[in-house]
Design a protein around this motif. Structure first.
Motif, PDB file in Angstrom:
ATOM      1  N   LYS A  54       0.722  -0.735  -0.239  1.00 38.01           N
ATOM      2  CA  LYS A  54       0.069  -0.217  -0.385  1.00 38.01           C
ATOM      3  C   LYS A  54       0.886   1.305   0.033  1.00 38.01           C
ATOM      4  O   LYS A  54       1.687   1.722   0.449  1.00 38.01           O
ATOM      5  CB  LYS A  54      -0.615  -0.028   1.215  1.00 38.01           C
ATOM      6  CG  LYS A  54      -1.585  -1.189   1.504  1.00 38.01           C
ATOM      7  CD  LYS A  54      -2.564  -1.285   2.406  1.00 38.01           C
ATOM      8  CE  LYS A  54      -3.654  -2.362   2.753  1.00 38.01           C
ATOM      9  NZ  LYS A  54      -3.650  -2.279   4.321  1.00 38.01           N
ATOM     10  N   GLY A  55       0.337   2.616  -0.709  1.00 40.58           N
ATOM     11  CA  GLY A  55       0.677   3.616  -0.350  1.00 40.58           C
ATOM     12  C   GLY A  55       2.082   3.214  -0.738  1.00 40.58           C
ATOM     13  O   GLY A  55       3.257   3.261  -2.007  1.00 40.58           O
ATOM     14  N   GLY A  56       3.770   3.871  -0.035  1.00 41.49           N
ATOM     15  CA  GLY A  56       4.881   3.757  -0.145  1.00 41.49           C
ATOM     16  C   GLY A  56       5.743   2.344   0.878  1.00 41.49           C
ATOM     17  O   GLY A  56       6.813   2.446  -0.011  1.00 41.49           O
ATOM     18  N   ASP A  81       7.258   8.691   5.703  1.00 38.25           N
ATOM     19  CA  ASP A  81       8.199   9.778   6.019  1.00 38.25           C
ATOM     20  C   ASP A  81       7.569   9.990   4.287  1.00 38.25           C
ATOM     21  O   ASP A  81       7.419   9.594   3.804  1.00 38.25           O
ATOM     22  CB  ASP A  81       9.744   9.483   5.636  1.00 38.25           C
ATOM     23  CG  ASP A  81      10.324  11.040   5.733  1.00 38.25           C
ATOM     24  OD1 ASP A  81       9.782  11.941   5.744  1.00 38.25           O
ATOM     25  OD2 ASP A  81      11.053  10.850   7.004  1.00 38.25           O
ATOM     26  N   PRO A  82       7.036  11.568   4.476  1.00 35.98           N
ATOM     27  CA  PRO A  82       6.608  12.396   3.650  1.00 35.98           C
ATOM     28  C   PRO A  82       7.794  12.922   2.557  1.00 35.98           C
ATOM     29  O   PRO A  82       7.664  12.661   1.644  1.00 35.98           O
ATOM     30  CB  PRO A  82       6.112  13.848   4.060  1.00 35.98           C
ATOM     31  CG  PRO A  82       6.676  13.963   5.701  1.00 35.98           C
ATOM     32  CD  PRO A  82       6.588  12.397   5.754  1.00 35.98           C
ATOM     33  N   ARG A  83       8.980  12.230   2.503  1.00 34.22           N
ATOM     34  CA  ARG A  83      10.010  12.055   1.911  1.00 34.22           C
ATOM     35  C   ARG A  83      10.486  10.997   0.916  1.00 34.22           C
ATOM     36  O   ARG A  83      10.962  11.334  -0.177  1.00 34.22           O
ATOM     37  CB  ARG A  83      11.344  12.561   3.065  1.00 34.22           C
ATOM     38  CG  ARG A  83      11.123  14.281   3.529  1.00 34.22           C
ATOM     39  CD  ARG A  83      12.062  14.485   3.981  1.00 34.22           C
ATOM     40  NE  ARG A  83      12.397  14.304   5.673  1.00 34.22           N
ATOM     41  CZ  ARG A  83      12.973  14.052   6.583  1.00 34.22           C
ATOM     42  NH1 ARG A  83      13.815  15.089   6.604  1.00 34.22           N
ATOM     43  NH2 ARG A  83      13.080  13.399   7.221  1.00 34.22           N
ATOM     44  N   ASN A  84       9.597  10.595   1.669  1.00 36.15           N
ATOM     45  CA  ASN A  84      10.067   8.700   0.878  1.00 36.15           C
ATOM     46  C   ASN A  84       9.074   8.998  -0.673  1.00 36.15           C
ATOM     47  O   ASN A  84       8.110   9.611  -0.774  1.00 36.15           O
ATOM     48  CB  ASN A  84       9.044   7.922   1.434  1.00 36.15           C
ATOM     49  CG  ASN A  84       9.229   6.691   0.949  1.00 36.15           C
ATOM     50  OD1 ASN A  84       9.671   6.774  -0.455  1.00 36.15           O
ATOM     51  ND2 ASN A  84       8.807   5.275   1.535  1.00 36.15           N
ATOM     52  N   PRO A  85       9.409   9.268  -1.569  1.00 34.34           N
ATOM     53  CA  PRO A  85       9.022   8.982  -3.105  1.00 34.34           C
ATOM     54  C   PRO A  85       7.744   8.109  -3.227  1.00 34.34           C
ATOM     55  O   PRO A  85       7.045   8.570  -3.932  1.00 34.34           O
ATOM     56  CB  PRO A  85      10.364   8.925  -3.754  1.00 34.34           C
ATOM     57  CG  PRO A  85      11.344   8.800  -3.315  1.00 34.34           C
ATOM     58  CD  PRO A  85      11.155   8.765  -1.051  1.00 34.34           C
ATOM     59  N   ARG A  86       7.640   6.707  -2.488  1.00 36.91           N
ATOM     60  CA  ARG A  86       6.445   6.136  -2.656  1.00 36.91           C
ATOM     61  C   ARG A  86       4.944   6.980  -2.200  1.00 36.91           C
ATOM     62  O   ARG A  86       3.483   6.619  -2.563  1.00 36.91           O
ATOM     63  CB  ARG A  86       6.410   4.835  -2.345  1.00 36.91           C
ATOM     64  CG  ARG A  86       7.721   3.676  -2.475  1.00 36.91           C
ATOM     65  CD  ARG A  86       7.180   3.437  -3.723  1.00 36.91           C
ATOM     66  NE  ARG A  86       8.170   2.735  -4.551  1.00 36.91           N
ATOM     67  CZ  ARG A  86       8.092   1.299  -4.470  1.00 36.91           C
ATOM     68  NH1 ARG A  86       7.427   0.790  -3.523  1.00 36.91           N
ATOM     69  NH2 ARG A  86       8.722   0.549  -5.291  1.00 36.91           N
ATOM     70  N   PRO A 277      17.888   6.022  -0.095  1.00 34.79           N
ATOM     71  CA  PRO A 277      18.409   5.587   0.370  1.00 34.79           C
ATOM     72  C   PRO A 277      20.127   6.666  -0.546  1.00 34.79           C
ATOM     73  O   PRO A 277      19.969   7.116   1.010  1.00 34.79           O
ATOM     74  CB  PRO A 277      19.565   4.258  -0.351  1.00 34.79           C
ATOM     75  CG  PRO A 277      18.431   3.177  -1.093  1.00 34.79           C
ATOM     76  CD  PRO A 277      17.090   4.599  -1.273  1.00 34.79           C
ATOM     77  N   VAL A 278      19.927   7.405  -1.085  1.00 33.28           N
ATOM     78  CA  VAL A 278      20.475   8.148  -1.203  1.00 33.28           C
ATOM     79  C   VAL A 278      19.731   9.734  -0.729  1.00 33.28           C
ATOM     80  O   VAL A 278      20.594  10.188  -0.085  1.00 33.28           O
ATOM     81  CB  VAL A 278      20.392   9.270  -3.024  1.00 33.28           C
ATOM     82  CG1 VAL A 278      21.433  10.153  -3.397  1.00 33.28           C
ATOM     83  CG2 VAL A 278      21.999   8.080  -3.782  1.00 33.28           C
ATOM     84  N   ILE A 279      19.143   9.962  -1.453  1.00 27.92           N
ATOM     85  CA  ILE A 279      17.460  10.967   0.081  1.00 27.92           C
ATOM     86  C   ILE A 279      18.369  10.885   1.666  1.00 27.92           C
ATOM     87  O   ILE A 279      18.497  11.581   1.849  1.00 27.92           O
ATOM     88  CB  ILE A 279      16.059  10.986  -0.924  1.00 27.92           C
ATOM     89  CG1 ILE A 279      15.385  10.515  -1.990  1.00 27.92           C
ATOM     90  CG2 ILE A 279      15.670  12.007   0.505  1.00 27.92           C
ATOM     91  CD1 ILE A 279      14.501  10.802  -2.682  1.00 27.92           C
ATOM     92  N   ARG A 280      17.643   9.846   1.483  1.00 32.87           N
ATOM     93  CA  ARG A 280      18.124   9.294   3.555  1.00 32.87           C
ATOM     94  C   ARG A 280      20.223   9.483   3.737  1.00 32.87           C
ATOM     95  O   ARG A 280      19.604  10.127   4.784  1.00 32.87           O
ATOM     96  CB  ARG A 280      17.937   8.071   4.022  1.00 32.87           C
ATOM     97  CG  ARG A 280      16.519   7.159   3.339  1.00 32.87           C
ATOM     98  CD  ARG A 280      16.207   6.223   3.339  1.00 32.87           C
ATOM     99  NE  ARG A 280      16.210   5.883   4.876  1.00 32.87           N
ATOM    100  CZ  ARG A 280      16.079   5.026   5.959  1.00 32.87           C
ATOM    101  NH1 ARG A 280      16.778   3.556   5.071  1.00 32.87           N
ATOM    102  NH2 ARG A 280      16.162   5.031   6.920  1.00 32.87           N
ATOM    103  N   LEU A 281      20.382   8.941   2.791  1.00 35.94           N
ATOM    104  CA  LEU A 281      21.926   9.696   3.172  1.00 35.94           C
ATOM    105  C   LEU A 281      21.509  11.353   2.818  1.00 35.94           C
ATOM    106  O   LEU A 281      22.844  11.969   4.037  1.00 35.94           O
ATOM    107  CB  LEU A 281      22.607   9.239   2.326  1.00 35.94           C
ATOM    108  CG  LEU A 281      23.879   8.712   2.624  1.00 35.94           C
ATOM    109  CD1 LEU A 281      24.249   8.374   3.795  1.00 35.94           C
ATOM    110  CD2 LEU A 281      25.190   8.308   1.555  1.00 35.94           C
ATOM    111  N   ARG A 282      21.695  11.990   2.195  1.00 33.19           N
ATOM    112  CA  ARG A 282      21.585  13.152   2.242  1.00 33.19           C
ATOM    113  C   ARG A 282      21.057  13.909   2.957  1.00 33.19           C
ATOM    114  O   ARG A 282      21.064  14.603   3.653  1.00 33.19           O
ATOM    115  CB  ARG A 282      21.480  13.842   0.983  1.00 33.19           C
ATOM    116  CG  ARG A 282      21.921  13.687  -0.445  1.00 33.19           C
ATOM    117  CD  ARG A 282      21.259  14.375  -1.446  1.00 33.19           C
ATOM    118  NE  ARG A 282      21.934  13.664  -2.672  1.00 33.19           N
ATOM    119  CZ  ARG A 282      21.020  13.605  -4.128  1.00 33.19           C
ATOM    120  NH1 ARG A 282      20.471  13.922  -4.173  1.00 33.19           N
ATOM    121  NH2 ARG A 282      22.082  13.014  -5.021  1.00 33.19           N
TER     122      ARG A 282
END
Length: 534
Positions: A54-56, A81-86, A277-282
């Motif tokens: 579901k969703g993300g 997390d709202p920053r999750n692209p999913r 993974p790159v988003i979270r690392l940043r």
């Protein structure tokens, strides 16, 4: 295990995790077992292969599966997390898909746009060999096949976005180099570099789609994205023929460069990073205490630090899949075979429609419309048909999907490939009205696109290392796309249009019809025995 083996292994790959903590061991075992449908925590960590997240929820199907990713996702509640692209909103997701699809449209467009101008290119550079003349077109595909093996791991280290942007700008520059090449050797060299840097959307695009959409929502987005590699080469010659006839073939490359500029103008301001993974690392690196954040995400730092190892894994694993998985090999071979025929048509259309039907280069470019219409019809039909069948069969299986539920559209589409080839070849051989061979190419295009999408989705759904499976298929199809045009004129000269296309149709029947049926009945059993499958 020796220290050398430990150095070679990468955290998150099967066999590499040796965490001593009770929590990580328990979560890892739950992920490996993956069969307890009542275990909500396991479903959140990584849904079982057939589940419909579901969703993300759910890991990206494109990069290699990493146990540690799932552990940290659960700990940080990344799935919500709202920053999750999913879990981005609908319009933001499709804005990303549109930009990536535009990038993916531009480079295949360049692969074939010069096809109607091949006689003028040969005349300008004094090319007397048919093979060298065809090579100026198809050499693009040689490095177009190799590029993703290097660029895909770079997208996992630095993110999808800037790999797309930088390579698009380099692609623009080398197309300008093609336009002003002083001789055929420089032209071929520029085409080689164009192919390499132009392959970035192929390397990153499928990953971007999977970053944004879960398994149950992926087919429509993948269909739009897949239009680029297929309809781009069909649209390119339509414009290329008129450009070559009116203002000269050099302006074909200038127009391509200008289109790259438009793509950059749209992409650089609006495209956002989608690889989680790159988003979270940043995010971790921008935190108030980067060292503390790095300790909280140790495997993210490690996975994105071993750059040479990551590149080597991406270089070697596609060939491992091709040689050790019969399913991956045959599906990739079938896709590659159709792609080879596709590019064979590009190099033989100009001579067929100019010599037999007396078309000028501009009008001859319009003959590619049949392929484009076939692709468009297949996209609208295939996306809805594939989604509907997948959901219907999943519901009958208590809501659990299987890769084999992608097979019915593949069986259906494979019937149209030989029909289109027979129609095209024998109508051209008989020299009947020009619309008849064009209709034949449209039928072939419909069959090709209808099979292309389920093959890609089956590879993504089946293999643990889905990025490598897609890379294997991409390498295979681009190699045949490069090779087929080199012998096309000789084959048709020996067998005629009817005989040559009948030979190709016979191979399409042998490769394309029995194997998908066999896969429908026995695919699940094969996956259960394979260490490469999910």
């Amino acid at each position: 295990m020796s220290s050398r083996d430990q150095d070679v292994m990468r955290p998150g790959t099967p066999g590499s995790d040796r965490s001593s903590t009770t929590k990580k061991t328990r979560v890892q075992n739950e992920q490996i077992d993956g069969q307890n449908d009542d275990d909500e925590k396991q479903d959140r960590l990584e849904p079982t292969h057939g589940s419909l997240p579901k969703g993300g929820e759910g890991e990206s199907a494109i990069p290699e599966d990493r146990v540690e990713d799932a552990i940290e996702n659960a700990e940080d509640d990344w799935e919500h997390d709202p920053r999750n692209p999913r879990i981005w909103d609908f319009w933001k997701k499709w804005r990303m898909v549109s930009i990536v699809s535009f990038y993916t449209f531009v480079t295949p467009l360049a692969s074939s746009m010069m096809a109607p101008a091949l006689p003028k290119v040969s005349e300008h550079y004094h090319i007397t060999s048919e093979t060298i003349g065809a090579m100026t077109l198809s050499i693009f595909l040689l490095t177009f096949a190799i590029g993703p093996l290097f660029l895909a791991p770079l997208s996992e280290i630095y993110g999808r976005t800037w790999v797309l942007h930088i390579n698009n700008i380099l692609f623009l520059a080398f197309n300008l180099g093609c336009a002003f090449s002083p001789n055929v050797s420089v032209l071929i060299g520029m085409r080689i570099l164009c192919g390499f840097f132009g392959s970035a959307p192929i390397a990153c695009g499928g990953g971007s789609i999977s970053d944004l959409f879960s398994e149950k929502d992926r087919a429509s987005a993948m269909a739009v994205y897949s239009l680029g590699p297929l309809i781009g080469p069909a649209v390119g010659p339509i414009a290329g023929g008129f450009i070559a006839e009116t203002i000269g073939f050099k302006y074909i490359f200038i127009v391509i460069a200008a289109t790259c500029g438009v793509a950059s103008a749209c992409g650089i301001p609006f495209l956002r990073e989608t690889y989680a993974p790159v988003i979270r690392l940043r995010i971790a690196q921008r935190s108030a205490d980067p060292e503390k954040a790095a300790k909280a995400h140790p495997h993210l730092v490690h996975n994105h630090g071993g750059k040479l190892h990551l590149i080597w894994i991406n270089l070697s694993r596609p060939f491992i899949l091709l040689t050790q998985s019969f399913v991956c090999f045959v599906l990739s071979l079938y896709m590659a075979f159709m792609y080879g025929i596709y590019y064979l048509m590009f190099t033989t259309f100009p001579s067929l429609f100019s010599d037999v039907y007396g078309f000028s280069p501009g009008i001859a470019g319009l003959c590619y419309i049949g392929l484009g219409l076939g692709f468009l019809l297949a996209t609208f039909f295939g996306a809805s048909f594939a989604d509907k069948i997948y959901h219907t069969l999943s519901e009958r299986n208590n809501g659990k999907g299987k890769p084999e539920y992608r097979i019915p559209p593949l069986i259906f589409g494979s019937l149209f490939v030989p029909i289109g080839l027979f129609w095209y070849g024998w109508s051209a051989q008989a020299k009947i009205h020009w619309i008849m061979p064009i209709i034949g190419t449209g039928i072939f295009g419909f069959g090709m696109m209808t099979t292309y999408l389920p093959i890609q989705l089956y590879l993504v759904d089946t293999f643990t290392y889905a990025a490598s499976a897609l890379s294997a298929a991409a390498v295979f199809r681009s190699m045949l796309g490069f090779a087929f045009p080199l012998f096309g004129e000789q084959m048709y000269a020996a067998l005629g249009n009817g005989g040559g296309n009948s030979l190709l149709a016979g191979f399409a029947i042998v490769l394309g019809i029995p194997f998908p049926i066999w896969l429908w009945f026995y695919g699940e059993r094969i996956r259960a025995r394979s260490s490469l499958a999910r």
